[in-house]
Design a protein around this motif. Structure first.
Motif, PDB file in Angstrom:
ATOM      1  N   GLY A 129       0.472  -5.059  24.336  1.00 29.16           N
ATOM      2  CA  GLY A 129      -0.350  -3.874  24.163  1.00 29.16           C
ATOM      3  C   GLY A 129       0.278  -2.566  24.565  1.00 29.16           C
ATOM      4  N   LYS A 130       1.574  -2.573  24.832  1.00 26.66           N
ATOM      5  CA  LYS A 130       2.273  -1.306  25.062  1.00 26.66           C
ATOM      6  C   LYS A 130       2.977  -0.961  23.756  1.00 26.66           C
ATOM      7  CE  LYS A 130       3.080  -2.140  29.917  1.00 26.66           C
ATOM      8  NZ  LYS A 130       3.688  -3.236  30.597  1.00 26.66           N
ATOM      9  N   PRO A 131       2.997   0.331  23.408  1.00 28.02           N
ATOM     10  CA  PRO A 131       3.707   0.675  22.172  1.00 28.02           C
ATOM     11  C   PRO A 131       5.165   0.208  22.241  1.00 28.02           C
ATOM     12  CG  PRO A 131       2.385   2.515  22.925  1.00 28.02           C
ATOM     13  CD  PRO A 131       2.366   1.486  24.015  1.00 28.02           C
ATOM     14  N   PHE A 132       5.580  -0.496  21.215  1.00 27.70           N
ATOM     15  CA  PHE A 132       6.954  -0.976  21.116  1.00 27.70           C
ATOM     16  C   PHE A 132       7.390  -0.792  19.676  1.00 27.70           C
ATOM     17  CE2 PHE A 132      10.028  -4.205  19.895  1.00 27.70           C
ATOM     18  CZ  PHE A 132      11.006  -4.034  20.858  1.00 27.70           C
ATOM     19  N   TRP A 133       8.574  -0.251  19.487  1.00 23.45           N
ATOM     20  CA  TRP A 133       9.127  -0.101  18.147  1.00 23.45           C
ATOM     21  C   TRP A 133      10.627  -0.314  18.206  1.00 23.45           C
ATOM     22  CZ3 TRP A 133       7.172   3.818  21.087  1.00 23.45           C
ATOM     23  CH2 TRP A 133       8.069   4.779  21.537  1.00 23.45           C
ATOM     24  N   ILE A 134      11.157  -0.717  17.078  1.00 21.83           N
ATOM     25  CA  ILE A 134      12.588  -0.919  16.929  1.00 21.83           C
ATOM     26  C   ILE A 134      12.889  -0.849  15.438  1.00 21.83           C
ATOM     27  CG2 ILE A 134      12.429  -3.440  16.807  1.00 21.83           C
ATOM     28  CD1 ILE A 134      15.061  -3.583  18.409  1.00 21.83           C
ATOM     29  N   ARG A 135      14.085  -0.449  15.090  1.00 22.99           N
ATOM     30  CA  ARG A 135      14.463  -0.445  13.674  1.00 22.99           C
ATOM     31  C   ARG A 135      14.483  -1.882  13.169  1.00 22.99           C
ATOM     32  NH1 ARG A 135      18.608   4.307  14.400  1.00 22.99           N
ATOM     33  NH2 ARG A 135      17.191   5.990  13.850  1.00 22.99           N
ATOM     34  N   VAL A 136      13.965  -2.066  11.968  1.00 26.83           N
ATOM     35  CA  VAL A 136      13.870  -3.404  11.376  1.00 26.83           C
ATOM     36  C   VAL A 136      15.222  -4.100  11.420  1.00 26.83           C
ATOM     37  CG1 VAL A 136      13.431  -4.671   9.236  1.00 26.83           C
ATOM     38  CG2 VAL A 136      11.895  -2.810   9.923  1.00 26.83           C
ATOM     39  N   LYS A 137      16.278  -3.400  11.047  1.00 29.24           N
ATOM     40  CA  LYS A 137      17.620  -3.995  10.996  1.00 29.24           C
ATOM     41  C   LYS A 137      18.188  -4.332  12.367  1.00 29.24           C
ATOM     42  CE  LYS A 137      19.087  -1.450   6.872  1.00 29.24           C
ATOM     43  NZ  LYS A 137      19.967  -0.385   6.393  1.00 29.24           N
ATOM     44  N   LYS A 138      17.688  -3.696  13.417  1.00 25.10           N
ATOM     45  CA  LYS A 138      18.265  -3.887  14.752  1.00 25.10           C
ATOM     46  C   LYS A 138      17.547  -4.946  15.590  1.00 25.10           C
ATOM     47  CE  LYS A 138      20.687   0.341  15.130  1.00 25.10           C
ATOM     48  NZ  LYS A 138      21.553   1.000  16.014  1.00 25.10           N
ATOM     49  N   ASP A 139      16.456  -5.485  15.099  1.00 24.40           N
ATOM     50  CA  ASP A 139      15.717  -6.486  15.867  1.00 24.40           C
ATOM     51  C   ASP A 139      16.485  -7.807  15.856  1.00 24.40           C
ATOM     52  OD1 ASP A 139      13.915  -8.042  17.219  1.00 24.40           O
ATOM     53  OD2 ASP A 139      12.245  -7.656  15.858  1.00 24.40           O
ATOM     54  N   LYS A 140      16.979  -8.199  16.993  1.00 23.36           N
ATOM     55  CA  LYS A 140      17.785  -9.421  17.098  1.00 23.36           C
ATOM     56  C   LYS A 140      16.926 -10.685  17.255  1.00 23.36           C
ATOM     57  CE  LYS A 140      21.912  -7.123  18.682  1.00 23.36           C
ATOM     58  NZ  LYS A 140      22.174  -6.525  17.424  1.00 23.36           N
ATOM     59  N   HIS A 141      15.627 -10.503  17.475  1.00 26.64           N
ATOM     60  CA  HIS A 141      14.751 -11.661  17.689  1.00 26.64           C
ATOM     61  C   HIS A 141      14.203 -12.253  16.390  1.00 26.64           C
ATOM     62  CE1 HIS A 141      14.748 -11.178  22.019  1.00 26.64           C
ATOM     63  NE2 HIS A 141      14.603  -9.892  21.828  1.00 26.64           N
ATOM     64  N   TYR A 142      14.085 -11.418  15.355  1.00 28.90           N
ATOM     65  CA  TYR A 142      13.464 -11.871  14.109  1.00 28.90           C
ATOM     66  C   TYR A 142      14.204 -11.300  12.912  1.00 28.90           C
ATOM     67  CZ  TYR A 142       9.503 -13.018  17.119  1.00 28.90           C
ATOM     68  OH  TYR A 142       8.705 -13.532  18.094  1.00 28.90           O
ATOM     69  N   LYS A 143      14.138 -12.033  11.793  1.00 28.37           N
ATOM     70  CA  LYS A 143      14.633 -11.542  10.511  1.00 28.37           C
ATOM     71  C   LYS A 143      13.388 -11.166   9.704  1.00 28.37           C
ATOM     72  CE  LYS A 143      17.565 -12.782   6.600  1.00 28.37           C
ATOM     73  NZ  LYS A 143      16.737 -12.267   5.560  1.00 28.37           N
ATOM     74  N   TRP A 144      13.211  -9.861   9.503  1.00 26.14           N
ATOM     75  CA  TRP A 144      11.990  -9.338   8.903  1.00 26.14           C
ATOM     76  C   TRP A 144      12.099  -9.181   7.397  1.00 26.14           C
ATOM     77  CZ3 TRP A 144       7.936  -9.454  11.873  1.00 26.14           C
ATOM     78  CH2 TRP A 144       8.116  -9.422  13.247  1.00 26.14           C
ATOM     79  N   ASN A 145      10.960  -9.399   6.741  1.00 26.86           N
ATOM     80  CA  ASN A 145      10.813  -9.140   5.317  1.00 26.86           C
ATOM     81  C   ASN A 145       9.432  -8.540   5.080  1.00 26.86           C
ATOM     82  OD1 ASN A 145      13.251 -10.239   3.990  1.00 26.86           O
ATOM     83  ND2 ASN A 145      12.599 -12.100   5.045  1.00 26.86           N
TER      84      ASN A 145
END
Length: 178
Positions: free
Chosen positions: A154-170
Motif C-alpha cells: 500500500g505504499k506507492p511503488f513504481w519502476i520502469r517496466v523494462k527495469k523490473d527484475k522480478h517479473y517479465k511484464w506484458n
C-alpha cells in the motif's frame, strides 16, 4: 530536548514527516513520469503542460493508493494478505484488486500525454502478478512505468517496466488502453 518534553509537539512532528513523505512521493513520481516521457519523445512538446499533467497524475496515483490501502486494510506482508483473502477473512487487496481499482480510477482522469493499461506477469500461474502501467502516448507499454502498491503493502511503488527484475511484464490485451 524541547520536543521530548512536549508530547503534542512530537506527534505534530511525526504528522509533518508523514505529510512530507507523501509530497515527496508525488514529486518523485511526477519527475519520473516527465523523465520517462522525455526519454522517448521525438517531437516538441509544451514542457509546462507535461509537468502539470505528470504532477496531477502523480497526485492522483498517490492519493488513490493511500485510499485503497485504507480500504483494503493492507499491512506489512502482501503474501499474508493474499492468504487472508484465500481463507475468506479479507475480501480484497490482492494484486489484481490493486490493478483493477487503480485503473478504474485512472481511466477517469484526463490525460494528453499518457495512456494507462493493465500489465500482467506469469498469467494463470501461481506467481501471476498484475499492475497498472502508465506510458507515454507516443511510446509502447514496455517504455512505461508500472505502478505496484501491492508489492509494498500500500505504499506507492513504481519502476520502469523494462527495469523490473522480478517479473517479465506484458500488456493484458483483454483490458485495453485508456
Amino acid at each position: 530536548h524541547y520536543i521530548a518534553r512536549r508530547p503534542f509537539a512530537s506527534k505534530e512532528f511525526k504528522k509533518l514527516q508523514k505529510q512530507k513523505q507523501h509530497f515527496d512521493q508525488i514529486h518523485n513520481l511526477g519527475q519520473e513520469l516527465v523523465a520517462n516521457y522525455l526519454k522517448t519523445a521525438k517531437e516538441k512538446i509544451d514542457h509546462n503542460k507535461l509537468r502539470h499533467e505528470s504532477l496531477t497524475l502523480a497526485l492522483a496515483v498517490t492519493d488513490e493508493v493511500t485510499r485503497l490501502k485504507s480500504k483494503y486494510k493492507s499491512f506489512a506482508i502482501p503474501i499474508v494478505h493474499n492468504m487472508l483473502i484465500d481463507v475468506g477473512i479479507k475480501k480484497r487487496g490482492a494484486c489484481k484488486d490493486w490493478a483493477e481499482d487503480l485503473l478504474s480510477f485512472l481511466r477517469t482522469t484526463e490525460r494528453d500525454f499518457f495512456y494507462v493499461t493493465w500489465g500482467e506477469a506469469n498469467p494463470k500461474k501461481m506467481t501471476e502478478h498484475n499492475v497498472a502501467v502508465v506510458y507515454p502516448k507516443h511510446a509502447t507499454f514496455y517504455d512505461g512505468l508500472l505502478i505496484d502498491p501491492w508489492r509494498t503493502s500500500g505504499k506507492p511503488f513504481w519502476i520502469r517496466v523494462k527495469k523490473d527484475k522480478h517479473y517479465k511484464w506484458n500488456p493484458w490485451d483483454y483490458y485495453g488502453i485508456y
